[in-house]
Design a protein around this motif. Structure first.
Motif, PDB file in Angstrom:
ATOM      1  N   ALA A 117       0.954  -1.186   0.158  1.00  0.00           N
ATOM      2  CA  ALA A 117      -0.073  -0.069  -0.113  1.00  0.00           C
ATOM      3  C   ALA A 117       1.039   1.410  -0.117  1.00  0.00           C
ATOM      4  O   ALA A 117       1.961   1.217   0.661  1.00  0.00           O
ATOM      5  N   ASP A 118       0.408   2.438  -0.652  1.00  0.00           N
ATOM      6  CA  ASP A 118       0.988   3.688  -0.628  1.00  0.00           C
ATOM      7  C   ASP A 118       0.856   4.457   0.245  1.00  0.00           C
ATOM      8  O   ASP A 118       1.600   5.371   0.846  1.00  0.00           O
ATOM      9  N   ILE A 119      -0.632   4.459   1.052  1.00  0.00           N
ATOM     10  CA  ILE A 119      -0.942   5.144   2.004  1.00  0.00           C
ATOM     11  C   ILE A 119      -1.625   4.208   3.018  1.00  0.00           C
ATOM     12  O   ILE A 119      -2.438   3.291   2.712  1.00  0.00           O
ATOM     13  N   LEU A 135      -1.637   7.550   8.628  1.00  0.00           N
ATOM     14  CA  LEU A 135      -0.628   6.938   9.717  1.00  0.00           C
ATOM     15  C   LEU A 135       0.459   7.468   9.266  1.00  0.00           C
ATOM     16  O   LEU A 135       1.651   7.545   9.920  1.00  0.00           O
ATOM     17  N   ASN A 136       0.859   7.779   7.776  1.00  0.00           N
ATOM     18  CA  ASN A 136       2.194   8.159   7.390  1.00  0.00           C
ATOM     19  C   ASN A 136       2.272   9.545   7.491  1.00  0.00           C
ATOM     20  O   ASN A 136       3.409   9.927   6.956  1.00  0.00           O
ATOM     21  N   LYS A 177      -2.471   2.865  -4.280  1.00  0.00           N
ATOM     22  CA  LYS A 177      -3.240   1.830  -3.454  1.00  0.00           C
ATOM     23  C   LYS A 177      -3.408   2.293  -1.964  1.00  0.00           C
ATOM     24  O   LYS A 177      -2.195   2.661  -1.396  1.00  0.00           O
ATOM     25  N   VAL A 178      -4.470   2.414  -1.512  1.00  0.00           N
ATOM     26  CA  VAL A 178      -4.774   3.131  -0.036  1.00  0.00           C
ATOM     27  C   VAL A 178      -5.160   1.817   0.752  1.00  0.00           C
ATOM     28  O   VAL A 178      -6.350   1.197   0.354  1.00  0.00           O
ATOM     29  N   ARG A 179      -4.529   1.523   1.889  1.00  0.00           N
ATOM     30  CA  ARG A 179      -5.136   0.600   2.763  1.00  0.00           C
ATOM     31  C   ARG A 179      -5.901   1.305   3.877  1.00  0.00           C
ATOM     32  O   ARG A 179      -5.429   2.203   4.556  1.00  0.00           O
ATOM     33  N   VAL A 251      -2.407  18.002   1.027  1.00  0.00           N
ATOM     34  CA  VAL A 251      -1.729  17.690   2.212  1.00  0.00           C
ATOM     35  C   VAL A 251      -1.113  18.860   2.784  1.00  0.00           C
ATOM     36  O   VAL A 251      -0.880  19.222   3.967  1.00  0.00           O
ATOM     37  N   ALA A 252      -0.474  19.781   1.886  1.00  0.00           N
ATOM     38  CA  ALA A 252       0.233  21.104   2.204  1.00  0.00           C
ATOM     39  C   ALA A 252      -0.734  22.020   2.852  1.00  0.00           C
ATOM     40  O   ALA A 252      -0.415  22.681   3.923  1.00  0.00           O
TER      41      ALA A 252
END
Length: 371
Positions: A117-119, A135-136, A177-179, A251-252
């Motif tokens: 997963a990427d995120i 989480l990241n 891919k998002v988990r 995100v910024a």
């Protein structure tokens, strides 16, 4: 007269039926992900197999009833202990089951492949809101119903996305891919977005996993699919899928908002400003239980109008709002609301509906949240 009325109703039905059923959909949606399309294709394969079985079985049954009935002189044939019949009705069902099992297993393997997963996003269910924690990244917020109470109480016309709109949608990038790691803070909830083919229970004390990879940017809506309490229908889900560039910009913006939030916690606000902001927070967060006029629901939720808690020691009132009350439906809002919103709503409750409880400042709340 009755015949005339019957004719009118009949022709009216013919005219209005297409209009009424125009938006009526009974099949699955194809969705916006590879998995959702695989689920749709699997559903259609199984559906057509079932249709074929039904056509063959009912066709043979009706053909036998019509052409081999007793009145035509037909006599039943006997296949007692026929080896060929035994072989046929064993092999045919096995072949049908295998034809179903192969695509079903392929789709299930895809659905449970949560690796790479990427995120990673932790999703926590609350009565009646969702908490999204990336989480990241240093992103953590609550998502609550944004439909105005005036629409729910039929004082205004329903909006286009009635009961399916939120103040803070979940934002994810397209092509990544998002988990999802799902749990609950109180009772069992279920995070369900049909277009993403994701439906997973959020159970207190457990962590369930799911994932998605959305191809194109867009807005996708869902709901809590578990009967989680009195306001179960007021717990929608909105997923805002952005392009990778727009996602990085978002995100910024979240980082800038945290800086602005920290600065606002140090600002002085007048009672009028606190009351104005507190009214909006109260409508969106507290009114579902304690009602718009603070009258509560007798025997279920206590009234705030005239309550000793509203006019007594502010420290006790603040403690209840921040930490909740064990054994009751009163949640702890210390993590759910910003310091400025906590101070505003507490001040609003202490000075509305005839209460005269004084002002609670943002600085007071900020100090308590840091302890």
């Amino acid at each position: 007269m009755r015949r005339r009325i019957g004719r009118v109703l009949f022709f009216a039905g013919l005219f209005y039926a297409p209009l009424v059923t125009a938006q009526w959909q009974v099949n699955l949606v194809e969705g916006a992900t590879e998995i959702s399309r695989s689920v749709y294709n699997l559903h259609m394969i199984i559906f057509y197999i079932c249709v074929a079985i039904a056509v063959v079985v009912f066709g043979v049954m009706f053909w036998s009833i019509i052409w081999h009935r007793k009145s035509r002189g037909a006599k039943a044939a006997h296949f007692h202990e026929s080896t060929w019949v035994e072989i046929i009705w064993t092999i045919v069902p096995v072949a049908i089951l295998v034809s179903m099992a192969v695509p079903a297993s392929t789709t299930l393997i895809q659905m449970y492949d949560k690796n790479s997963a990427d995120i990673d996003i932790q999703i926590t269910g609350y009565q009646w809101k969702w908490r999204y924690k990336y989480l990241n990244q240093d992103i953590d917020f609550f998502s609550t119903l944004a439909t105005p109470r005036e629409q729910i109480s039929n004082e205004q016309l329903k909006g286009e996305h009635y009961l399916l709109e939120v103040d803070n949608p979940l934002v994810i990038p397209a092509g990544k891919k998002v988990r999802f790691l799902l749990t609950s803070n109180d009772v069992i909830h279920s995070w369900w977005v049909p277009a993403l083919a994701v439906k997973k229970d959020a159970v207190p004390g457990f962590v369930n996993e799911s994932w998605t990879l959305v191809d194109e940017p867009g807005i996708y809506r869902g709901q809590c699919a578990e009967l989680c309490g009195r306001d179960h229908g007021f717990m929608p889900i909105v997923v805002d899928v952005k392009s990778p560039e727009d996602y990085q910009q978002w995100v910024a913006e979240q980082a800038s908002l945290k800086v602005a939030e920290a600065a606002s916690a140090q600002q002085e606000m007048s009672q009028a400003e606190l009351m104005s902001r507190g009214e909006e927070v109260y409508k969106g967060t507290c009114a579902a239980c304690h009602q718009l006029e603070g009258q509560g629901l007798p025997g279920i939720f206590p009234a705030l109008a005239g309550s000793p808690l509203m006019t007594g020691d502010p420290a006790e009132h603040i403690s209840v709002v921040l930490h909740g009350r064990s054994g009751t439906a009163m949640q702890a809002f210390g993590e759910q609301l910003k310091a400025v919103d906590l101070a505003s709503v507490i001040t609003y409750e202490r000075n509305s509906w005839g209460n005269q409880g004084g002002v609670v400042t943002v600085q007071q709340i900020s100090k308590l949240l840091k302890e």
